[in-house]
Scaffold this active site. Structure first.
Site, short mmCIF file in Angstrom:
data_model
loop_
_atom_site.label_atom_id
_atom_site.label_comp_id
_atom_site.label_asym_id
_atom_site.label_seq_id
_atom_site.Cartn_x
_atom_site.Cartn_y
_atom_site.Cartn_z
N THR A 1 0.82 -1.21 0.00
CA THR A 1 0.00 0.00 0.00
C THR A 1 0.86 1.27 0.00
O THR A 1 1.99 1.25 0.51
CB THR A 1 -0.90 -0.01 1.25
OG1 THR A 1 -1.50 1.27 1.42
CG2 THR A 1 -0.11 -0.31 2.53
N ASP A 2 0.28 2.35 -0.49
CA ASP A 2 0.99 3.64 -0.43
C ASP A 2 1.11 4.16 1.02
O ASP A 2 1.90 5.06 1.29
CB ASP A 2 0.30 4.69 -1.31
CG ASP A 2 -1.16 4.95 -0.98
OD1 ASP A 2 -1.70 4.34 -0.05
OD2 ASP A 2 -1.78 5.80 -1.67
N GLU A 3 0.31 3.58 1.92
CA GLU A 3 0.33 4.08 3.31
C GLU A 3 1.66 3.84 4.01
O GLU A 3 1.91 4.43 5.06
CB GLU A 3 -0.78 3.41 4.13
CG GLU A 3 -2.15 3.79 3.65
CD GLU A 3 -3.23 3.42 4.65
OE1 GLU A 3 -2.92 3.19 5.83
OE2 GLU A 3 -4.39 3.36 4.24
N TYR B 1 -2.00 -0.68 11.18
CA TYR B 1 -2.13 -1.34 9.87
C TYR B 1 -0.94 -1.02 8.97
O TYR B 1 -0.25 -1.92 8.47
CB TYR B 1 -3.43 -0.92 9.18
CG TYR B 1 -3.42 -1.19 7.69
CD1 TYR B 1 -3.41 -2.49 7.19
CD2 TYR B 1 -3.37 -0.13 6.77
CE1 TYR B 1 -3.38 -2.73 5.82
CE2 TYR B 1 -3.35 -0.37 5.40
CZ TYR B 1 -3.35 -1.67 4.93
OH TYR B 1 -3.28 -1.92 3.57
N LYS C 1 2.17 -3.35 7.34
CA LYS C 1 2.42 -3.48 5.90
C LYS C 1 3.85 -3.05 5.57
O LYS C 1 4.53 -3.70 4.77
CB LYS C 1 1.42 -2.65 5.09
CG LYS C 1 0.00 -3.17 5.10
CD LYS C 1 -0.17 -4.55 4.50
CE LYS C 1 0.04 -4.61 3.00
NZ LYS C 1 -0.28 -5.96 2.44
P1 NAD Z 1 -9.72 -7.29 2.36
O1 NAD Z 1 -9.74 -7.06 3.83
O2 NAD Z 1 -10.95 -6.98 1.57
O3 NAD Z 1 -9.36 -8.82 2.06
C1 NAD Z 1 -8.36 -9.52 2.75
C2 NAD Z 1 -8.52 -10.99 2.46
O4 NAD Z 1 -7.44 -11.70 3.12
C3 NAD Z 1 -9.84 -11.59 3.00
O5 NAD Z 1 -10.42 -12.45 2.03
C4 NAD Z 1 -9.41 -12.39 4.22
O6 NAD Z 1 -10.24 -13.50 4.51
C5 NAD Z 1 -8.00 -12.82 3.83
N1 NAD Z 1 -7.14 -13.09 4.98
C6 NAD Z 1 -6.94 -12.30 6.07
N2 NAD Z 1 -6.10 -12.90 6.93
C7 NAD Z 1 -5.73 -14.07 6.36
C8 NAD Z 1 -4.86 -15.12 6.77
N3 NAD Z 1 -4.20 -15.08 7.92
N4 NAD Z 1 -4.71 -16.18 5.93
C9 NAD Z 1 -5.38 -16.23 4.75
N5 NAD Z 1 -6.23 -15.28 4.33
C10 NAD Z 1 -6.39 -14.20 5.13
O7 NAD Z 1 -8.47 -6.49 1.82
P2 NAD Z 1 -8.26 -5.70 0.44
O8 NAD Z 1 -8.76 -4.32 0.59
O9 NAD Z 1 -8.74 -6.55 -0.67
O10 NAD Z 1 -6.67 -5.62 0.41
C11 NAD Z 1 -5.92 -6.69 -0.17
C12 NAD Z 1 -4.45 -6.32 -0.16
O11 NAD Z 1 -4.25 -5.14 -0.90
C13 NAD Z 1 -3.88 -6.07 1.23
O12 NAD Z 1 -2.59 -6.61 1.29
C14 NAD Z 1 -3.86 -4.55 1.33
O13 NAD Z 1 -2.85 -4.13 2.21
C15 NAD Z 1 -3.56 -4.18 -0.09
N6 NAD Z 1 -4.01 -2.86 -0.53
C16 NAD Z 1 -5.32 -2.50 -0.36
C17 NAD Z 1 -5.76 -1.27 -0.85
C18 NAD Z 1 -7.20 -0.84 -0.72
O14 NAD Z 1 -7.55 0.26 -1.13
N7 NAD Z 1 -8.10 -1.67 -0.21
C19 NAD Z 1 -4.85 -0.42 -1.50
C20 NAD Z 1 -3.50 -0.82 -1.62
C21 NAD Z 1 -3.11 -2.05 -1.15
O1 DAU Z 2 -4.13 3.92 0.54
C1 DAU Z 2 -4.34 2.55 0.47
C2 DAU Z 2 -5.18 2.10 1.65
O2 DAU Z 2 -6.51 2.53 1.38
C3 DAU Z 2 -5.14 0.60 1.87
O3 DAU Z 2 -3.83 0.22 2.23
C4 DAU Z 2 -6.12 0.16 2.95
O4 DAU Z 2 -6.15 -1.26 3.05
C5 DAU Z 2 -7.49 0.67 2.59
O5 DAU Z 2 -8.43 0.36 3.62
C6 DAU Z 2 -7.45 2.18 2.36
O6 DAU Z 2 -7.15 2.86 3.61
P1 DAU Z 2 -7.94 4.18 4.08
O7 DAU Z 2 -7.84 4.27 5.55
O8 DAU Z 2 -7.54 5.34 3.26
O9 DAU Z 2 -9.44 3.75 3.61
P2 DAU Z 2 -10.88 3.91 4.29
O10 DAU Z 2 -11.87 3.44 3.26
O11 DAU Z 2 -10.95 3.33 5.64
O12 DAU Z 2 -11.03 5.50 4.44
C7 DAU Z 2 -10.87 6.37 3.32
C8 DAU Z 2 -10.95 7.79 3.85
O13 DAU Z 2 -12.29 8.07 4.27
C9 DAU Z 2 -10.09 8.06 5.05
O14 DAU Z 2 -9.58 9.37 4.97
C10 DAU Z 2 -11.04 7.94 6.23
C11 DAU Z 2 -12.34 8.44 5.65
N1 DAU Z 2 -13.60 7.84 6.20
C12 DAU Z 2 -13.69 6.49 6.32
C13 DAU Z 2 -14.85 5.90 6.74
C14 DAU Z 2 -14.98 4.40 6.88
C15 DAU Z 2 -14.68 8.69 6.50
O15 DAU Z 2 -14.60 9.92 6.39
N2 DAU Z 2 -15.85 8.09 6.91
C16 DAU Z 2 -15.98 6.75 7.05
O16 DAU Z 2 -17.09 6.29 7.41
#
Ligand code: NAD
Ligand code: DAU
Length: 331
Positions: free
Chosen positions: A120-122, A147, A151
Site C-alpha cells: 500500500t501507499d500508506e 495497519y 504493511k
Molecule cells: P480485504 O480485507 O478486503 O481482504 C483480505 C482478504 O485476506 C480476505 O479475504 C481475508 O479472509 C483474507 N485473509 C486475512 N487474513 C488471512 C490469513 N491469515 N490467511 C489467509 N487469508 C487471510 O483487503 P483488500 O482491501 O482486498 O486488500 C488486499 C491487499 O491489498 C492487502 O494486502 C492490502 O494491504 C492491499 N491494498 C489495499 C488497498 C485498498 O484500497 N483496499 C490499497 C493498496 C493495497
Molecule cells: O491507501 C491505500 C489504503 O486505502 C489501503 O492500504 C487500505 O487497506 C485501505 O483500507 C485504504 O485505507 P484508508 O484508511 O484510506 O481507507 P478507508 O476506506 O478506511 O477510508 C478512506 C478515507 O475516508 C479516510 O480518509 C477515512 C475516511 N472515512 C472512512 C470511513 C470508513 C470517512 O470519512 N468516513 C468513514 O465512514
C-alpha cells in the site's frame, strides 16, 4: 501458469481473480482464511476448471509449503486491511501481515517460486495538502497506523528475503481502491450502503483528507503487468491520478444517488488520520507500459453504486455488525 492468490476472497484479491480468468489462460488457486473480510460469494460464477479454493491460513507453514510446491507464481493479497480495526485491536495485523508474509517468504525460498507482494501507499506516511510532491519508489518509509506499520514491516521482510536469499520477488504499493466486492466497512461502500438503507453518510472530521482513488480492475491489470514484465527485486507504485478529498467524494456519491449533496454528518475523526496520499506511477508506466483504463472517476463511482444497488444480498449480512462497530466508536 498456475497462480496461487492469497486473500483471493477479499476485495482486491477477488477482483484480481476475475481479471485473470477474463484476460489470461492462467489457472488460479485461492488461499483464504475467510476472516470477516473474506467472502466465497465474491468468487461465485467463476469456472471450476480455472479457479480452485483452499480454505486456510497463510501462517500455516505446512499448508503453504504444499501449495507452493504446485505453483508457478504467488500473488500475495491476504492481509488485515482496515485502519480503523487496527486502532481497535492491532494483534491480528501483526499475525497476518507480518508472520503470514514471513511464512510465505520462507516457502518461496524453499520452493524457488516467483512471488509478488501486494502493498500500500500508506507505508510512506502522508503528505501535506498543499505539497506538490507525490510518493515515488524512493520515498522514505514513515507509516502512521498499526495497519500501515505492519504493511511496511512486511515490505521490509520481502526486501530482506530478496537481498539475503535471492527470492524472486516484486513489490507493488497501490493507492486507495474502489469497485465491486469491497467490504462495507470501507469509506465508499459504507456511504453507498448507508444511503440505500436510509442512514446519513458519515464523514470523519472536516473531510479535507485526500485519497488517490484507483479502480480495482486497474490495480489488477497493473499487478498482472508486473508479474509478467517486472524486474525481480523491484518495487512499482500503482496509481491512476485520482486525488479527491473525502468531502468531495461523499457529496458526489449523494448527488449520483439522487440525494441532497449536503445530507451527511461529520463524526469523530480517526486517530492519527493520514492527511493526503498521492502516487507518482511514472516508473510502472514508462518501464512496463501500463496505463489505467478507468480514467473517469465519476463514471467508475456510478458503476460501483449500481453494483451495490444490485447486490444487496452480497453486502447485507455484514452491514449491521459494521455499523454497530462504528456506533461504539462514535463514528
Ligand atoms: P480485504 O480485507 O478486503 O481482504 C483480505 C482478504 O485476506 C480476505 O479475504 C481475508 O479472509 C483474507 N485473509 C486475512 N487474513 C488471512 C490469513 N491469515 N490467511 C489467509 N487469508 C487471510 O483487503 P483488500 O482491501 O482486498 O486488500 C488486499 C491487499 O491489498 C492487502 O494486502 C492490502 O494491504 C492491499 N491494498 C489495499 C488497498 C485498498 O484500497 N483496499 C490499497 C493498496 C493495497
Ligand atoms: O491507501 C491505500 C489504503 O486505502 C489501503 O492500504 C487500505 O487497506 C485501505 O483500507 C485504504 O485505507 P484508508 O484508511 O484510506 O481507507 P478507508 O476506506 O478506511 O477510508 C478512506 C478515507 O475516508 C479516510 O480518509 C477515512 C475516511 N472515512 C472512512 C470511513 C470508513 C470517512 O470519512 N468516513 C468513514 O465512514
Amino acid at each position: 501458469m498456475k497462480l496461487l492468490v492469497t486473500g483471493g476472497a477479499g476485495f482486491i484479491g477477488s477482483n484480481f481473480v476475475h481479471h485473470v480468468v477474463e484476460h489470461t489462460d492462467h489457472r488460479v488457486t485461492v488461499l483464504d482464511a475467510l476472516t470477516y473480510a473474506g467472502n466465497r460469494a465474491s468468487l461465485a460464477g467463476l469456472p471450476a476448471d480455472r479457479v480452485a479454493f483452499v480454505h486456510g491460513d497463510i501462517t500455516d507453514a505446512a499448508l503453504v509449503d504444499g501449495l507452493f510446491a504446485e505453483t508457478d507464481a504467488v500473488v500475495h493479497y491476504a492481509a488485515e486491511s482496515h485502519n480503523d480495526n487496527s486502532l481497535d485491536d492491532p494483534r491480528p495485523f501483526l499475525e497476518t501481515n507480518i508472520v503470514g508474509t514471513y511464512t510465505l517468504l520462507e516457502a518461496a525460498r524453499r520452493r524457488d517460486v516467483r512471488f509478488h507482494h501486494i502493498s500500500t501507499d500508506e507505508v510512506y506516511g502522508d503528505l501535506e495538502l498543499d505539497d506538490p510532491a507525490r510518493f515515488t519508489e524512493t520515498t522514505p518509509y514513515n507509516p502512521s497506523s498499526p495497519y500501515s506499520s505492519t504493511k511496511a514491516g512486511s515490505d521490509l521482510l520481502v526486501r530482506a528475503w530478496v537481498r539475503s536469499f535471492g527470492v524472486q520477488v516484486t513489490i507493488s504499493n497501490c493507492s486507495n481502491n474502489y469497485g465491486p466486492y469491497q467490504h462495507v466497512e470501507k469509506f465508499i461502500p459504507r456511504q453507498i450502503t448507508n444511503i440505500i438503507r436510509g442512514i446519513r453518510p458519515r464523514l470523519y472530521g472536516a473531510g479535507q483528507n485526500v485519497r488517490d482513488w484507483i479502480h480495482a480492475d486497474d490495480h489488477s491489470s497493473a499487478v498482472l503487468t508486473i508479474l509478467e514484465k517486472g524486474r525481480i527485486g523491484e518495487t512499482y507504485l500503482i496509481g491512476a491520478d485520482g486525488e479527491r478529498n473525502n468531502k468531495h467524494v461523499v457529496e458526489l456519491i449523494l448527488s449520483l444517488m439522487g440525494q441532497d449533496p449536503d445530507a451527511y454528518d461529520h463524526v469523530a475523526d480517526r486517530a492519527g488520520h493520514d492527511l493526503r496520499y498521492a502516487i507518482d506511477s511514472s516508473k510502472l508506466r514508462t518501464e512496463l507500459g501500463w496505463e489505467p483504463q478507468f480514467a473517469d472517476f465519476e463514471a467508475g463511482l456510478a458503476a460501483t453504486i449500481d453494483w451495490y444497488r444490485e447486490n444487496e444480498s452480497w453486502w447485507a449480512p455484514a452491514k449491521d455488525a459494521t455499523e454497530a462497530f462504528y456506533a461504539r466508536k462514535g463514528q
